[in-house]
Motif scaffolding. Structure first.
Motif, PDB file in Angstrom:
ATOM      1  N   GLY A 130       0.800  -1.217   0.000  1.00 23.63           N
ATOM      2  CA  GLY A 130       0.000   0.000   0.000  1.00 23.63           C
ATOM      3  C   GLY A 130       0.831   1.264   0.000  1.00 23.63           C
ATOM      4  N   GLY A 131       2.110   1.156   0.394  1.00 30.30           N
ATOM      5  CA  GLY A 131       3.006   2.309   0.405  1.00 30.30           C
ATOM      6  C   GLY A 131       3.808   2.463  -0.866  1.00 30.30           C
ATOM      7  N   ILE A 132       3.475   1.673  -1.890  1.00 27.69           N
ATOM      8  CA  ILE A 132       4.139   1.778  -3.191  1.00 27.69           C
ATOM      9  C   ILE A 132       3.120   2.248  -4.217  1.00 27.69           C
ATOM     10  CG2 ILE A 132       5.398   0.558  -5.002  1.00 27.69           C
ATOM     11  CD1 ILE A 132       6.276  -1.467  -2.874  1.00 27.69           C
ATOM     12  N   LEU A 133       3.294   3.430  -4.727  1.00 26.34           N
ATOM     13  CA  LEU A 133       2.371   3.998  -5.714  1.00 26.34           C
ATOM     14  C   LEU A 133       2.979   3.877  -7.112  1.00 26.34           C
ATOM     15  CD1 LEU A 133      -0.165   5.640  -6.514  1.00 26.34           C
ATOM     16  CD2 LEU A 133       1.159   7.711  -6.036  1.00 26.34           C
ATOM     17  N   ILE A 134       2.328   3.085  -7.935  1.00 26.82           N
ATOM     18  CA  ILE A 134       2.766   2.914  -9.329  1.00 26.82           C
ATOM     19  C   ILE A 134       1.809   3.670 -10.240  1.00 26.82           C
ATOM     20  CG2 ILE A 134       3.193   1.265 -11.194  1.00 26.82           C
ATOM     21  CD1 ILE A 134       3.776  -0.845  -9.083  1.00 26.82           C
ATOM     22  N   ARG A 135       2.351   4.579 -11.022  1.00 23.91           N
ATOM     23  CA  ARG A 135       1.540   5.312 -11.994  1.00 23.91           C
ATOM     24  C   ARG A 135       1.990   4.954 -13.406  1.00 23.91           C
ATOM     25  NH1 ARG A 135      -1.977   8.852 -10.172  1.00 23.91           N
ATOM     26  NH2 ARG A 135      -1.784   9.764  -8.081  1.00 23.91           N
ATOM     27  N   ILE A 136       1.056   4.439 -14.184  1.00 26.67           N
ATOM     28  CA  ILE A 136       1.324   4.077 -15.570  1.00 26.67           C
ATOM     29  C   ILE A 136       0.653   5.119 -16.452  1.00 26.67           C
ATOM     30  CG2 ILE A 136       1.083   2.287 -17.336  1.00 26.67           C
ATOM     31  CD1 ILE A 136       0.765   0.259 -15.037  1.00 26.67           C
ATOM     32  N   GLU A 137       1.443   5.906 -17.123  1.00 30.25           N
ATOM     33  CA  GLU A 137       0.908   6.996 -17.950  1.00 30.25           C
ATOM     34  C   GLU A 137       0.500   6.475 -19.322  1.00 30.25           C
ATOM     35  OE1 GLU A 137       0.261   9.678 -16.535  1.00 30.25           O
ATOM     36  OE2 GLU A 137       1.431   9.394 -14.701  1.00 30.25           O
ATOM     37  N   GLN A 138      -0.403   5.514 -19.287  1.00 32.94           N
ATOM     38  CA  GLN A 138      -0.948   4.945 -20.513  1.00 32.94           C
ATOM     39  C   GLN A 138      -2.448   4.763 -20.319  1.00 32.94           C
ATOM     40  OE1 GLN A 138       0.495   4.100 -23.423  1.00 32.94           O
ATOM     41  NE2 GLN A 138       2.620   4.595 -22.852  1.00 32.94           N
ATOM     42  N   ARG A 139      -3.175   4.719 -21.418  1.00 31.34           N
ATOM     43  CA  ARG A 139      -4.601   4.435 -21.350  1.00 31.34           C
ATOM     44  C   ARG A 139      -4.796   2.941 -21.472  1.00 31.34           C
ATOM     45  NH1 ARG A 139      -9.150   5.364 -19.021  1.00 31.34           N
ATOM     46  NH2 ARG A 139     -11.019   5.397 -20.346  1.00 31.34           N
ATOM     47  N   GLY A 140      -5.676   2.393 -20.650  1.00 31.18           N
ATOM     48  CA  GLY A 140      -5.931   0.965 -20.689  1.00 31.18           C
ATOM     49  C   GLY A 140      -6.503   0.516 -22.016  1.00 31.18           C
ATOM     50  N   ARG A 141      -5.880  -0.465 -22.603  1.00 31.88           N
ATOM     51  CA  ARG A 141      -6.368  -1.080 -23.842  1.00 31.88           C
ATOM     52  C   ARG A 141      -5.930  -2.548 -23.809  1.00 31.88           C
ATOM     53  NH1 ARG A 141      -2.231   2.496 -25.329  1.00 31.88           N
ATOM     54  NH2 ARG A 141      -0.425   1.525 -26.357  1.00 31.88           N
ATOM     55  N   PRO A 142      -6.446  -3.387 -24.686  1.00 29.84           N
ATOM     56  CA  PRO A 142      -6.195  -4.826 -24.583  1.00 29.84           C
ATOM     57  C   PRO A 142      -4.735  -5.218 -24.423  1.00 29.84           C
ATOM     58  CG  PRO A 142      -7.897  -4.432 -26.199  1.00 29.84           C
ATOM     59  CD  PRO A 142      -7.411  -3.084 -25.761  1.00 29.84           C
ATOM     60  N   THR A 143      -3.839  -4.661 -25.227  1.00 27.02           N
ATOM     61  CA  THR A 143      -2.433  -5.077 -25.138  1.00 27.02           C
ATOM     62  C   THR A 143      -1.787  -4.612 -23.836  1.00 27.02           C
ATOM     63  OG1 THR A 143      -1.853  -3.093 -26.436  1.00 27.02           O
ATOM     64  CG2 THR A 143      -2.059  -5.183 -27.633  1.00 27.02           C
ATOM     65  N   ILE A 144      -2.075  -3.387 -23.426  1.00 27.41           N
ATOM     66  CA  ILE A 144      -1.510  -2.865 -22.179  1.00 27.41           C
ATOM     67  C   ILE A 144      -2.023  -3.665 -20.991  1.00 27.41           C
ATOM     68  CG2 ILE A 144      -1.442  -0.886 -20.607  1.00 27.41           C
ATOM     69  CD1 ILE A 144       0.318  -0.494 -22.990  1.00 27.41           C
ATOM     70  N   ASN A 145      -3.328  -3.912 -20.941  1.00 28.91           N
ATOM     71  CA  ASN A 145      -3.916  -4.662 -19.833  1.00 28.91           C
ATOM     72  C   ASN A 145      -3.404  -6.097 -19.779  1.00 28.91           C
ATOM     73  OD1 ASN A 145      -5.466  -2.533 -18.876  1.00 28.91           O
ATOM     74  ND2 ASN A 145      -7.201  -3.015 -20.205  1.00 28.91           N
ATOM     75  N   ALA A 146      -3.293  -6.717 -20.944  1.00 34.59           N
ATOM     76  CA  ALA A 146      -2.784  -8.086 -20.991  1.00 34.59           C
ATOM     77  C   ALA A 146      -1.337  -8.142 -20.518  1.00 34.59           C
ATOM     78  CB  ALA A 146      -2.904  -8.651 -22.407  1.00 34.59           C
ATOM     79  N   ALA A 147      -0.556  -7.129 -20.868  1.00 30.73           N
ATOM     80  CA  ALA A 147       0.840  -7.074 -20.422  1.00 30.73           C
ATOM     81  C   ALA A 147       0.916  -6.951 -18.898  1.00 30.73           C
ATOM     82  CB  ALA A 147       1.562  -5.907 -21.083  1.00 30.73           C
TER      83      ALA A 147
END
Length: 488
Positions: free
Chosen positions: A123-140
């Motif tokens: 809970g003390g680790i904040l990961i921010r992915i500056e991408q929009r969710g789409r099939p390939t990103i989510n699957a990765a």
């Protein structure tokens, strides 16, 4: 909220310790333990004692649907009351009751120490992915999470990735997104190493070589993950782009940022602490035996790390994750009820498996281990059926050497039967994979559900999860696994 967490643990401990303490001395000598174990074989609980377990499962399934307000405010009382019924019966009326209750208390403390510490540290680790969710990103992300689950456990991987996963899909997230996250990261992903899922760790403590499961399961694991990801990508493509929230406009298309990196050190310490056990390190001191405690050095380290991590966590990371103790509180209360009420069910199932092991085929071990792991804690289910399968080969689960020999592949004494390692493989796969069948199949399932609900994400109810996803999606996959590998 911190007070709620501490009250949860103190109440849980009080229920077990009161009943066990009323029945006599907390820990008897090893000779007395052996006598209790022998008595257990001849003194099984009556069948009606499984009613509290069935009642708890029924209320978990129906409470959020039909009496949501009552359940939301009273589930801790319901869980503790049903636990007290079984604990009271064992404490007062079963010859081996004290021994069983204390053993269950040890398992519960170890269980909560591990998942609680992983939950707090992650809970003390904040990961921010500056991408929009789409099939390939989510699957990765799902595939990465499956690998990560074998390194830091299904709980650690789930808590680390669920929030960024939901964040990048905001405005388009649907129930299946959460379901596939639970299936792949919170369950099947952890099927390659003893760190990944509790049943495999218990097998490792009993003598199964650390890398045995990786060498034997990787093909089944990879095939299952690929099939599930393919189905997920089809569904995700149909979900469309959705609506991009105003606060995300202009903030996608970048890289990955991590706040609270220091907590990765805490995660590493927790993983190391998992192996601080006399069964792993010969000669390692055991606080349980030295001071007659229901916990050991491992649990103390995890508790200290959890406290230290929370006190020193980056406030920005905690706020960004909207961190609170509600998910672990729900797991703590519900699982103390599950751990206590499933005691008679496990004893009856274990006795049946031992008595009928000679008649059990690989197929029966696979399906029974799997189906029961979906509604019972998969760790003791795994041990019960492992003991039963070893009994079929004339081996004893209490011997480390016998377990190692069993995993290496011993010829069956029954003509035309398969080697022992096939039985072990079937039980291992079923215990881990079938945990995805219900929300109670594995602790991270409930935590992911709770976190998603707090973020106002639509998640399936207990029953909907089963009939809409488990039966049409998972059962065919598990059937193909059986057909290809365990159809004996």
């Amino acid at each position: 909220m911190k007070d709620s967490l501490f009250r949860m643990f103190s109440t849980a401990l009080t229920v077990f310790l009161f009943v066990a303490g009323f029945n006599g001395v907390l820990f008897a000598s090893e000779t007395a333990d052996a006598a209790h174990a022998a008595a257990a074989v001849h003194h099984l609980p009556p069948v009606w004692t499984v009613i509290p377990f069935g009642a708890l499962l029924l209320m978990i399934a129906t409470g959020p649907l039909f009496y949501h307000s009552f359940w939301e405010h009273n589930y801790p009382k319901v869980s503790l009351a049903l636990a007290a019924i079984v604990a009271g019966f064992y404490g007062f009326f079963m010859d081996h009751g004290t021994h069983v209750l204390l053993h269950t208390l040890e398992e519960y403390i170890s269980f909560m120490a591990l998942i609680g510490s992983l939950f707090i540290v992650s809970g003390g680790i904040l990961i921010r992915i500056e991408q929009r969710g789409r099939p390939t990103i989510n699957a990765a992300i799902l595939f990465l999470g499956a690998i990560l689950a074998d390194i830091i456990g299904t709980t650690g991987a789930s808590m680390l990735l669920i929030r960024p996963y939901m964040r990048i899909n905001e405005g388009r997230i649907q129930p299946f997104h959460i379901v596939f996250f639970i299936i792949i990261i919170s369950n099947i992903g952890g099927g390659l190493t003893p760190i990944g899922d509790p049943p495999l760790f218990l097998g490792f403590l009993k003598g199964v070589p650390f890398f045995w499961i990786l060498s034997e399961v990787w093909l089944i694991w990879l095939g299952s993950i690929v099939v599930l990801l393919a189905i997920f990508m089809v569904l995700d493509k149909r979900a469309g782009a959705g609506s991009l929230p105003a606060e995300l406009k202009g903030k996608v298309g970048g890289g990955i940022s991590i706040t609270g990196r220091r907590n990765f050190i805490f995660l590493l310490i927790i993983i190391i602490a998992v192996f601080l056990d006399p069964a792993v390190i010969s000669g390692f001191p055991s606080l349980q035996k030295m001071f007659h405690l229901p916990f050991g050095i491992r649990e103390l380290i995890m508790g200290f790390i959890a406290y230290s991590a929370y006190r020193s966590s980056n406030p920005v990371a905690l706020r960004g994750n909207e961190f609170n103790f509600e998910p672990i509180k729900e797991v703590g209360f519900l699982f103390i009820g599950i751990f206590a009420t499933m005691i008679p069910a496990l004893e009856l199932i274990g006795a049946y498996a031992q008595a009928h092991a000679a008649d059990f085929s690989v197929s029966r071990f696979y399906w029974l281990t799997g189906l029961l792991s979906g509604v019972l804690d998969n760790a003791p289910t795994y041990l019960n059926f492992l003991a039963g399968s070893m009994g079929k080969f004339g081996s004893d689960i209490g011997s480390v050497e016998a377990v190692r020999e069993f995993s290496s592949g011993v010829a069956s004494p029954i003509a035309g039967d398969v080697r022992s390692d096939v039985y072990l493989l079937a039980i291992s796969v079923a215990a881990v994979f079938f945990g995805a069948m219900t929300y109670i199949g594995n602790a991270p399932n409930f935590m992911v559900k709770n976190i998603a609900e707090q973020a106002d994400v639509d998640v399936p109810s207990f029953v909907e999860y089963i009939y809409k996803y488990s039966i049409p999606l998972l059962v065919p996959v598990f059937f193909v696994i059986w057909l290809l590998f365990f159809n004996y």
